[in-house]
Design a protein around this motif. Sequence first.
Motif, PDB file in Angstrom:
ATOM      1  N   ALA A  12       0.804  -1.212   0.000  1.00 13.69           N
ATOM      2  CA  ALA A  12       0.000   0.000   0.000  1.00 13.69           C
ATOM      3  C   ALA A  12       0.841   1.269   0.000  1.00 13.69           C
ATOM      4  O   ALA A  12       0.728   2.110  -0.892  1.00 13.69           O
ATOM      5  CB  ALA A  12      -0.935   0.003   1.208  1.00 13.69           C
ATOM      6  N   MET A  13       1.728   1.427   0.995  1.00 12.61           N
ATOM      7  CA  MET A  13       2.353   2.730   1.238  1.00 12.61           C
ATOM      8  C   MET A  13       3.198   3.218   0.076  1.00 12.61           C
ATOM      9  O   MET A  13       3.183   4.407  -0.253  1.00 12.61           O
ATOM     10  CB  MET A  13       3.189   2.679   2.517  1.00 12.61           C
ATOM     11  CG  MET A  13       2.356   2.611   3.776  1.00 12.61           C
ATOM     12  SD  MET A  13       3.362   2.424   5.276  1.00 12.61           S
ATOM     13  CE  MET A  13       4.269   3.975   5.293  1.00 12.61           C
ATOM     14  N   TYR A  61      -3.306  -3.503   0.838  1.00 13.27           N
ATOM     15  CA  TYR A  61      -2.682  -4.316   1.887  1.00 13.27           C
ATOM     16  C   TYR A  61      -1.473  -3.569   2.441  1.00 13.27           C
ATOM     17  O   TYR A  61      -0.482  -3.367   1.741  1.00 13.27           O
ATOM     18  CB  TYR A  61      -2.261  -5.657   1.310  1.00 13.27           C
ATOM     19  CG  TYR A  61      -2.036  -6.778   2.321  1.00 13.27           C
ATOM     20  CD1 TYR A  61      -1.360  -6.567   3.514  1.00 13.27           C
ATOM     21  CD2 TYR A  61      -2.489  -8.063   2.067  1.00 13.27           C
ATOM     22  CE1 TYR A  61      -1.157  -7.586   4.427  1.00 13.27           C
ATOM     23  CE2 TYR A  61      -2.291  -9.110   2.965  1.00 13.27           C
ATOM     24  CZ  TYR A  61      -1.627  -8.868   4.145  1.00 13.27           C
ATOM     25  OH  TYR A  61      -1.421  -9.884   5.042  1.00 13.27           O
ATOM     26  N   ASN A  62      -1.591  -3.141   3.686  1.00 10.73           N
ATOM     27  CA  ASN A  62      -0.499  -2.500   4.426  1.00 10.73           C
ATOM     28  C   ASN A  62       0.423  -3.625   4.915  1.00 10.73           C
ATOM     29  O   ASN A  62       0.200  -4.210   5.959  1.00 10.73           O
ATOM     30  CB  ASN A  62      -1.121  -1.713   5.582  1.00 10.73           C
ATOM     31  CG  ASN A  62      -0.157  -1.059   6.521  1.00 10.73           C
ATOM     32  OD1 ASN A  62      -0.454  -0.943   7.704  1.00 10.73           O
ATOM     33  ND2 ASN A  62       0.984  -0.613   6.034  1.00 10.73           N
ATOM     34  N   VAL A  63       1.466  -3.914   4.149  1.00 14.47           N
ATOM     35  CA  VAL A  63       2.170  -5.187   4.266  1.00 14.47           C
ATOM     36  C   VAL A  63       3.177  -5.221   5.416  1.00 14.47           C
ATOM     37  O   VAL A  63       3.441  -4.219   6.083  1.00 14.47           O
ATOM     38  CB  VAL A  63       2.872  -5.552   2.939  1.00 14.47           C
ATOM     39  CG1 VAL A  63       1.861  -5.683   1.817  1.00 14.47           C
ATOM     40  CG2 VAL A  63       3.965  -4.548   2.600  1.00 14.47           C
ATOM     41  N   ILE A  89      -3.697   5.668   3.422  1.00 16.15           N
ATOM     42  CA  ILE A  89      -4.141   4.629   2.489  1.00 16.15           C
ATOM     43  C   ILE A  89      -5.607   4.836   2.133  1.00 16.15           C
ATOM     44  O   ILE A  89      -6.011   4.695   0.964  1.00 16.15           O
ATOM     45  CB  ILE A  89      -3.893   3.232   3.092  1.00 16.15           C
ATOM     46  CG1 ILE A  89      -2.396   3.038   3.368  1.00 16.15           C
ATOM     47  CG2 ILE A  89      -4.404   2.137   2.168  1.00 16.15           C
ATOM     48  CD1 ILE A  89      -2.080   1.828   4.245  1.00 16.15           C
ATOM     49  N   ARG A  90      -6.411   5.183   3.131  1.00 17.47           N
ATOM     50  CA  ARG A  90      -7.814   5.498   2.860  1.00 17.47           C
ATOM     51  C   ARG A  90      -7.917   6.731   1.974  1.00 17.47           C
ATOM     52  O   ARG A  90      -8.724   6.776   1.041  1.00 17.47           O
ATOM     53  CB  ARG A  90      -8.546   5.731   4.181  1.00 17.47           C
ATOM     54  CG  ARG A  90      -8.804   4.491   4.982  1.00 17.47           C
ATOM     55  CD  ARG A  90     -10.096   3.776   4.544  1.00 17.47           C
ATOM     56  NE  ARG A  90     -11.251   4.585   4.850  1.00 17.47           N
ATOM     57  CZ  ARG A  90     -12.115   5.061   3.947  1.00 17.47           C
ATOM     58  NH1 ARG A  90     -11.945   4.806   2.661  1.00 17.47           N
ATOM     59  NH2 ARG A  90     -13.149   5.797   4.306  1.00 17.47           N
ATOM     60  N   VAL A 105     -11.094  -0.460   1.680  1.00 20.47           N
ATOM     61  CA  VAL A 105     -10.784  -1.470   2.691  1.00 20.47           C
ATOM     62  C   VAL A 105      -9.270  -1.528   2.842  1.00 20.47           C
ATOM     63  O   VAL A 105      -8.545  -1.483   1.840  1.00 20.47           O
ATOM     64  CB  VAL A 105     -11.325  -2.854   2.270  1.00 20.47           C
ATOM     65  CG1 VAL A 105     -10.939  -3.926   3.279  1.00 20.47           C
ATOM     66  CG2 VAL A 105     -12.836  -2.803   2.088  1.00 20.47           C
ATOM     67  N   VAL A 106      -8.783  -1.630   4.091  1.00 17.50           N
ATOM     68  CA  VAL A 106      -7.344  -1.725   4.345  1.00 17.50           C
ATOM     69  C   VAL A 106      -7.064  -2.986   5.136  1.00 17.50           C
ATOM     70  O   VAL A 106      -7.614  -3.173   6.236  1.00 17.50           O
ATOM     71  CB  VAL A 106      -6.814  -0.496   5.109  1.00 17.50           C
ATOM     72  CG1 VAL A 106      -5.306  -0.614   5.314  1.00 17.50           C
ATOM     73  CG2 VAL A 106      -7.166   0.794   4.375  1.00 17.50           C
ATOM     74  N   LEU A 107      -6.233  -3.858   4.594  1.00 16.54           N
ATOM     75  CA  LEU A 107      -5.733  -5.010   5.341  1.00 16.54           C
ATOM     76  C   LEU A 107      -4.498  -4.555   6.086  1.00 16.54           C
ATOM     77  O   LEU A 107      -3.544  -4.045   5.473  1.00 16.54           O
ATOM     78  CB  LEU A 107      -5.387  -6.169   4.409  1.00 16.54           C
ATOM     79  CG  LEU A 107      -6.573  -6.981   3.869  1.00 16.54           C
ATOM     80  CD1 LEU A 107      -7.292  -6.246   2.748  1.00 16.54           C
ATOM     81  CD2 LEU A 107      -6.098  -8.345   3.371  1.00 16.54           C
ATOM     82  N   THR A 108      -4.494  -4.721   7.401  1.00 16.35           N
ATOM     83  CA  THR A 108      -3.377  -4.230   8.196  1.00 16.35           C
ATOM     84  C   THR A 108      -3.235  -5.030   9.477  1.00 16.35           C
ATOM     85  O   THR A 108      -4.229  -5.405  10.108  1.00 16.35           O
ATOM     86  CB  THR A 108      -3.552  -2.733   8.537  1.00 16.35           C
ATOM     87  OG1 THR A 108      -2.495  -2.320   9.392  1.00 16.35           O
ATOM     88  CG2 THR A 108      -4.889  -2.452   9.207  1.00 16.35           C
ATOM     89  N   TYR A 109      -1.991  -5.248   9.884  1.00 18.35           N
ATOM     90  CA  TYR A 109      -1.703  -5.947  11.132  1.00 18.35           C
ATOM     91  C   TYR A 109      -2.042  -5.085  12.341  1.00 18.35           C
ATOM     92  O   TYR A 109      -2.068  -5.581  13.466  1.00 18.35           O
ATOM     93  CB  TYR A 109      -0.233  -6.386  11.149  1.00 18.35           C
ATOM     94  CG  TYR A 109       0.108  -7.253   9.962  1.00 18.35           C
ATOM     95  CD1 TYR A 109      -0.293  -8.584   9.922  1.00 18.35           C
ATOM     96  CD2 TYR A 109       0.767  -6.735   8.848  1.00 18.35           C
ATOM     97  CE1 TYR A 109      -0.028  -9.378   8.823  1.00 18.35           C
ATOM     98  CE2 TYR A 109       1.040  -7.522   7.743  1.00 18.35           C
ATOM     99  CZ  TYR A 109       0.637  -8.840   7.727  1.00 18.35           C
ATOM    100  OH  TYR A 109       0.887  -9.629   6.624  1.00 18.35           O
TER     101      TYR A 109
END
Length: 337
Positions: free
Chosen positions: A262-263, A283-285, A314-315, A321-325
């Motif tokens: 993402a970033m 996806y914020n990996v 990211i938004r 939708v953001v996938l993030t840990y």
Amino acid sequence: MVVDYPQVPVEVRAPVVRPRRLRSTPALRSMVAETGLEARRLVLPLFVREGLSEPVEIASMPGVVQHSRASLLAAAAEAAELGLGGVMLFGVPEHKDAAGSGALDPDGVLNLAITDVVGEVGDALTVMSDLCLDEFTDHGHCGLLTADGRVDNDRTLAAYGEMARAHAAAGVDMVGPSGMMDGQVAVVREALDTAEFTDVSILAYSAKYASAFFGPFREAVASSLEGDRRTYQQDPANAVEGVREALLDVEQGADLVMVKPAMGYLDVVRRVRDAVSVPVAAYNVSGEYAMVEAAARQGWIEREPAILETLLSIRRAGADVVLTYWAAEAARLLQRG
């Protein structure tokens, strides 16, 4: 040193337009904010490793663990309670082979995890699964190999179709084909529909780049990768190609499309958002997560504001939708205001 400014009469005309007026109080800033960060927009990736009795921390991803089946359920229940949009499940098997056969085994770690989590959270969360062979192959590639070691796109597609059916039979809500094989979404959609799993949706990893920021993830899934994935994952130099991939996936039946990472690819997120009519995920990996955590541990940045600013960026770029840990922690921070 004291500076004596020249005593020259200057007529200062008060500005009529003052953008700072809309920043003067927290309530006003909140009211006019252009982009929101909400728990329902966040998806938490979760790793479950076969044979564990207790969770094991991932050294390169502080705060993230490989779960046992029991601790996975606790994490899923917390995600539902926090109001997250979903969880993305990754399985880490004890045994691997060249065909990644554990991915298709109904009693394999990922298929059992899907059933476990769906039974735990029901409809409170969207339960998603990573549809790829890399965690299950002894060579670590996302597909089946030819005799000379190349990834065989079309044979891999057949395996993806069977894997999709296995996940659907286990009860998954959404599959995430992430292997970047040409035609994968069409094959997965047909496999699901012909098996009467028409309600299972597809989150296509459409623009997935051959990134240096995937490093910690490979520890998380105990990757056996030999070589690299540059022949099937995208070249980081290409943005137009990312849009093309997303459009192809939508044409083939994707319900959502994703940009990963993402970033470093916020421009691609925006281009894809402008090009497609389905929701866009990013996806914020793992490497992005690890950088912020490492800098915060050194005291070089303020951790919690950095987390929220990262997700907000990211938004703002256009991700629905953001996938993030950080999903669960971010939700708790948002609850605290």
